[in-house]
Structures are given as structure tokens and as C-alpha cells.
Scaffold this motif. Structure first.
Motif, PDB file in Angstrom:
ATOM      1  N   ALA A   1      -7.380  13.998  -6.834  1.00  0.00           N
ATOM      2  CA  ALA A   1      -6.054  14.460  -6.444  1.00  0.00           C
ATOM      3  C   ALA A   1      -5.747  14.163  -4.979  1.00  0.00           C
ATOM      4  CB  ALA A   1      -5.925  15.952  -6.719  1.00  0.00           C
ATOM      5  N   GLU A   2      -6.756  13.864  -4.176  1.00  0.00           N
ATOM      6  CA  GLU A   2      -6.560  13.757  -2.747  1.00  0.00           C
ATOM      7  C   GLU A   2      -6.628  12.311  -2.262  1.00  0.00           C
ATOM      8  OE1 GLU A   2      -9.143  16.406  -0.694  1.00  0.00           O
ATOM      9  OE2 GLU A   2      -8.765  18.020  -2.109  1.00  0.00           O
ATOM     10  N   PHE A   3      -5.467  11.657  -2.221  1.00  0.00           N
ATOM     11  CA  PHE A   3      -5.372  10.324  -1.638  1.00  0.00           C
ATOM     12  C   PHE A   3      -3.942  10.093  -1.179  1.00  0.00           C
ATOM     13  CE2 PHE A   3      -4.450   9.632  -6.118  1.00  0.00           C
ATOM     14  CZ  PHE A   3      -3.380   8.752  -6.104  1.00  0.00           C
ATOM     15  N   LYS A   4      -3.811   9.191  -0.217  1.00  0.00           N
ATOM     16  CA  LYS A   4      -2.494   8.824   0.284  1.00  0.00           C
ATOM     17  C   LYS A   4      -2.234   7.369  -0.074  1.00  0.00           C
ATOM     18  CE  LYS A   4      -2.616   9.505   4.610  1.00  0.00           C
ATOM     19  NZ  LYS A   4      -2.359   9.671   6.046  1.00  0.00           N
ATOM     20  N   LEU A   5      -0.990   7.079  -0.390  1.00  0.00           N
ATOM     21  CA  LEU A   5      -0.579   5.718  -0.715  1.00  0.00           C
ATOM     22  C   LEU A   5       0.385   5.182   0.337  1.00  0.00           C
ATOM     23  CD1 LEU A   5       0.356   5.778  -4.518  1.00  0.00           C
ATOM     24  CD2 LEU A   5      -1.557   4.581  -3.458  1.00  0.00           C
TER      25      LEU A   5
ATOM     26  N   ALA B   1       3.013  -6.761  -4.637  1.00  0.00           N
ATOM     27  CA  ALA B   1       3.021  -6.062  -3.356  1.00  0.00           C
ATOM     28  C   ALA B   1       1.598  -5.682  -2.975  1.00  0.00           C
ATOM     29  CB  ALA B   1       3.894  -4.809  -3.442  1.00  0.00           C
ATOM     30  N   ASN B   2       1.437  -5.401  -1.710  1.00  0.00           N
ATOM     31  CA  ASN B   2       0.186  -4.856  -1.219  1.00  0.00           C
ATOM     32  C   ASN B   2       0.327  -3.349  -1.117  1.00  0.00           C
ATOM     33  OD1 ASN B   2      -1.342  -7.335  -0.602  1.00  0.00           O
ATOM     34  ND2 ASN B   2       0.391  -7.718   0.735  1.00  0.00           N
ATOM     35  N   ILE B   3      -0.775  -2.664  -1.371  1.00  0.00           N
ATOM     36  CA  ILE B   3      -0.791  -1.217  -1.207  1.00  0.00           C
ATOM     37  C   ILE B   3      -2.056  -0.842  -0.446  1.00  0.00           C
ATOM     38  CG2 ILE B   3       0.470  -0.914  -3.380  1.00  0.00           C
ATOM     39  CD1 ILE B   3      -2.138   0.376  -4.513  1.00  0.00           C
ATOM     40  N   HIS B   4      -2.011   0.314   0.194  1.00  0.00           N
ATOM     41  CA  HIS B   4      -3.192   0.880   0.834  1.00  0.00           C
ATOM     42  C   HIS B   4      -3.430   2.243   0.209  1.00  0.00           C
ATOM     43  CE1 HIS B   4      -2.444  -1.510   4.807  1.00  0.00           C
ATOM     44  NE2 HIS B   4      -2.546  -2.288   3.755  1.00  0.00           N
ATOM     45  N   VAL B   5      -4.695   2.513  -0.076  1.00  0.00           N
ATOM     46  CA  VAL B   5      -5.100   3.813  -0.604  1.00  0.00           C
ATOM     47  C   VAL B   5      -6.089   4.397   0.390  1.00  0.00           C
ATOM     48  CG1 VAL B   5      -6.218   5.040  -2.506  1.00  0.00           C
ATOM     49  CG2 VAL B   5      -4.823   3.010  -2.988  1.00  0.00           C
ATOM     50  N   ASP B   6      -5.794   5.587   0.888  1.00  0.00           N
ATOM     51  CA  ASP B   6      -6.692   6.305   1.777  1.00  0.00           C
ATOM     52  C   ASP B   6      -7.140   7.571   1.062  1.00  0.00           C
ATOM     53  OD1 ASP B   6      -6.370   4.506   3.940  1.00  0.00           O
ATOM     54  OD2 ASP B   6      -4.484   5.482   4.469  1.00  0.00           O
ATOM     55  N   THR B   7      -8.431   7.684   0.821  1.00  0.00           N
ATOM     56  CA  THR B   7      -8.953   8.862   0.129  1.00  0.00           C
ATOM     57  C   THR B   7      -9.312   9.950   1.141  1.00  0.00           C
ATOM     58  OG1 THR B   7     -11.221   8.025   0.131  1.00  0.00           O
ATOM     59  CG2 THR B   7      -9.846   7.467  -1.786  1.00  0.00           C
ATOM     60  N   ALA B   8      -9.361  11.176   0.664  1.00  0.00           N
ATOM     61  CA  ALA B   8      -9.645  12.315   1.529  1.00  0.00           C
ATOM     62  C   ALA B   8     -11.024  12.221   2.173  1.00  0.00           C
ATOM     63  CB  ALA B   8      -9.518  13.614   0.735  1.00  0.00           C
ATOM     64  N   ASP B   9     -11.940  11.519   1.524  1.00  0.00           N
ATOM     65  CA  ASP B   9     -13.287  11.405   2.089  1.00  0.00           C
ATOM     66  C   ASP B   9     -13.431  10.234   3.052  1.00  0.00           C
ATOM     67  OD1 ASP B   9     -13.338   9.257   0.348  1.00  0.00           O
ATOM     68  OD2 ASP B   9     -14.938  10.041  -0.920  1.00  0.00           O
ATOM     69  N   GLY B  10     -12.302   9.595   3.436  1.00  0.00           N
ATOM     70  CA  GLY B  10     -12.323   8.582   4.473  1.00  0.00           C
ATOM     71  C   GLY B  10     -12.402   7.140   4.020  1.00  0.00           C
ATOM     72  N   ARG B  11     -12.424   6.901   2.722  1.00  0.00           N
ATOM     73  CA  ARG B  11     -12.443   5.513   2.254  1.00  0.00           C
ATOM     74  C   ARG B  11     -11.033   4.932   2.312  1.00  0.00           C
ATOM     75  NH1 ARG B  11     -14.442   6.243  -3.333  1.00  0.00           N
ATOM     76  NH2 ARG B  11     -13.664   8.320  -2.928  1.00  0.00           N
ATOM     77  N   HIS B  12     -10.950   3.641   2.618  1.00  0.00           N
ATOM     78  CA  HIS B  12      -9.668   2.939   2.719  1.00  0.00           C
ATOM     79  C   HIS B  12      -9.741   1.693   1.846  1.00  0.00           C
ATOM     80  CE1 HIS B  12      -8.811   5.480   6.158  1.00  0.00           C
ATOM     81  NE2 HIS B  12      -9.987   5.123   6.659  1.00  0.00           N
ATOM     82  N   TYR B  13      -8.698   1.462   1.080  1.00  0.00           N
ATOM     83  CA  TYR B  13      -8.643   0.295   0.202  1.00  0.00           C
ATOM     84  C   TYR B  13      -7.339  -0.451   0.436  1.00  0.00           C
ATOM     85  CZ  TYR B  13     -12.255   2.823  -2.403  1.00  0.00           C
ATOM     86  OH  TYR B  13     -13.393   3.491  -2.758  1.00  0.00           O
ATOM     87  N   GLY B  14      -7.417  -1.758   0.493  1.00  0.00           N
ATOM     88  CA  GLY B  14      -6.245  -2.620   0.496  1.00  0.00           C
ATOM     89  C   GLY B  14      -6.227  -3.335  -0.845  1.00  0.00           C
ATOM     90  N   ILE B  15      -5.151  -3.170  -1.609  1.00  0.00           N
ATOM     91  CA  ILE B  15      -5.113  -3.675  -2.986  1.00  0.00           C
ATOM     92  C   ILE B  15      -3.870  -4.532  -3.185  1.00  0.00           C
ATOM     93  CG2 ILE B  15      -5.086  -3.021  -5.421  1.00  0.00           C
ATOM     94  CD1 ILE B  15      -6.337  -0.322  -4.566  1.00  0.00           C
ATOM     95  N   ASN B  16      -4.068  -5.721  -3.751  1.00  0.00           N
ATOM     96  CA  ASN B  16      -2.968  -6.608  -4.111  1.00  0.00           C
ATOM     97  C   ASN B  16      -2.590  -6.281  -5.557  1.00  0.00           C
ATOM     98  OD1 ASN B  16      -2.098  -9.374  -5.426  1.00  0.00           O
ATOM     99  ND2 ASN B  16      -1.633  -9.484  -3.243  1.00  0.00           N
ATOM    100  N   VAL B  17      -1.327  -5.915  -5.770  1.00  0.00           N
ATOM    101  CA  VAL B  17      -0.853  -5.447  -7.077  1.00  0.00           C
ATOM    102  C   VAL B  17       0.240  -6.369  -7.590  1.00  0.00           C
ATOM    103  CG1 VAL B  17       0.197  -3.504  -8.305  1.00  0.00           C
ATOM    104  CG2 VAL B  17      -1.346  -3.064  -6.389  1.00  0.00           C
ATOM    105  N   TRP B  18       0.096  -6.796  -8.845  1.00  0.00           N
ATOM    106  CA  TRP B  18       1.123  -7.585  -9.526  1.00  0.00           C
ATOM    107  C   TRP B  18       1.626  -6.798 -10.726  1.00  0.00           C
ATOM    108  CZ3 TRP B  18      -0.828 -13.234 -10.653  1.00  0.00           C
ATOM    109  CH2 TRP B  18      -1.143 -13.880  -9.452  1.00  0.00           C
ATOM    110  N   THR B  19       2.903  -7.018 -11.069  1.00  0.00           N
ATOM    111  CA  THR B  19       3.397  -6.476 -12.336  1.00  0.00           C
ATOM    112  C   THR B  19       2.970  -7.414 -13.467  1.00  0.00           C
ATOM    113  OG1 THR B  19       5.507  -7.639 -12.211  1.00  0.00           O
ATOM    114  CG2 THR B  19       5.422  -5.395 -11.257  1.00  0.00           C
ATOM    115  N   PHE B  20       2.971  -6.879 -14.689  1.00  0.00           N
ATOM    116  CA  PHE B  20       2.626  -7.693 -15.857  1.00  0.00           C
ATOM    117  C   PHE B  20       3.541  -8.919 -15.922  1.00  0.00           C
ATOM    118  CE2 PHE B  20       1.537  -3.469 -18.124  1.00  0.00           C
ATOM    119  CZ  PHE B  20       0.314  -3.403 -17.493  1.00  0.00           C
ATOM    120  N   LYS B  21       4.830  -8.705 -15.677  1.00  0.00           N
ATOM    121  CA  LYS B  21       5.808  -9.792 -15.754  1.00  0.00           C
ATOM    122  C   LYS B  21       5.558 -10.839 -14.662  1.00  0.00           C
ATOM    123  CE  LYS B  21      10.151 -11.159 -17.016  1.00  0.00           C
ATOM    124  NZ  LYS B  21      10.191 -12.032 -18.130  1.00  0.00           N
TER     125      LYS B  21
END
Length: 114
Positions: free
Chosen positions: A12-16, A35-55
Motif C-alpha cells: 500500500a505504501e508507494f509513490k508514483l 511513458a516513463n514512470i517512477h515508483v518510490d516505495t516506503a522502504d526506500g527502493r526507487h524504480y524507473g519503468i518504461n510503460v507501453w499500452t497494449f495498443k
């Protein structure tokens, strides 16, 4: 049981940060874009994710065929994650579900930076 409870709290604890909300909002095709997204979790992990739609996957295939790139369209280098649409709701639900499975760097393509 305690491990499962801790996992639920962690999920439940992450920021987008969503590129489509920050860079020229309103000009993105929520069903056919990437688009690119960043996910920051409450425990300090950071992710950079490249996201595509199905289309957008279909659009990407057409592009490499048209451009005669990637061995004349024989392959497409995929993103880290595919989603139905580029909306906060869709991506939030997707990340929440993935975190229930495990850490994003283990669940997604290995190109995800952590």
C-alpha cells in the motif's frame, strides 16, 4: 501470518511519478502511447519503468516494419511493462498487484533499474 501482513502494508505504501501527468498533460493518448514512470516505495527502493499500452505495441510493430528497422520488422525491443491504458488508476492498480507478487526488480523485465 506476520510476513503476509507486512507485505500488505508494504504494497500500500508507494509513490508514483507519471510522465504523462508532468510533461504536457492532456496531450497523451491513454490507449496508444508510452511513458516513463517512477515508483518510490516506503522502504526506500526507487524504480524507473518504461510503460507501453497494449495498443502501442501494435503501433511499434507497424513502425519498425515501415522504417525497415530491426531486421525489417522481425523484432521489437519491449518495454518493462505493458498496461491497458496510461492512467493513474490503471498504473496504480498494476503496481499494487505486482508488489503483492514480489519486488519489482524481480517481477518485471530485468532492464528495470532499482
Amino acid at each position: 501470518m506476520k510476513e503476509k501482513e507486512e507485505n500488505c502494508l508494504r504494497v500500500a505504501e508507494f509513490k508514483l511519478w507519471l510522465e504523462f501527468e508532468e510533461v504536457d498533460p492532456g496531450s497523451w493518448d491513454i490507449e496508444n502511447d508510452f511513458a516513463n514512470i517512477h515508483v518510490d516505495t516506503a522502504d526506500g527502493r526507487h524504480y524507473g519503468i518504461n510503460v507501453w499500452t497494449f495498443k502501442f505495441f501494435e503501433t511499434s510493430i507497424a513502425h519498425v516494419i515501415n522504417e525497415k528497422s530491426n531486421l525489417n520488422g522481425r523484432y521489437v525491443i519491449p518495454p518493462d511493462l505493458f498496461v491497458r491504458e496510461l492512467t493513474r488508476e490503471c498504473i496504480h492498480e498494476t503496481i499494487s498487484d505486482l508488489l503483492k507478487i514480489g519486488d519489482l526488480d524481480k517481477v518485471l523485465n530485468p532492464s528495470v533499474l532499482s
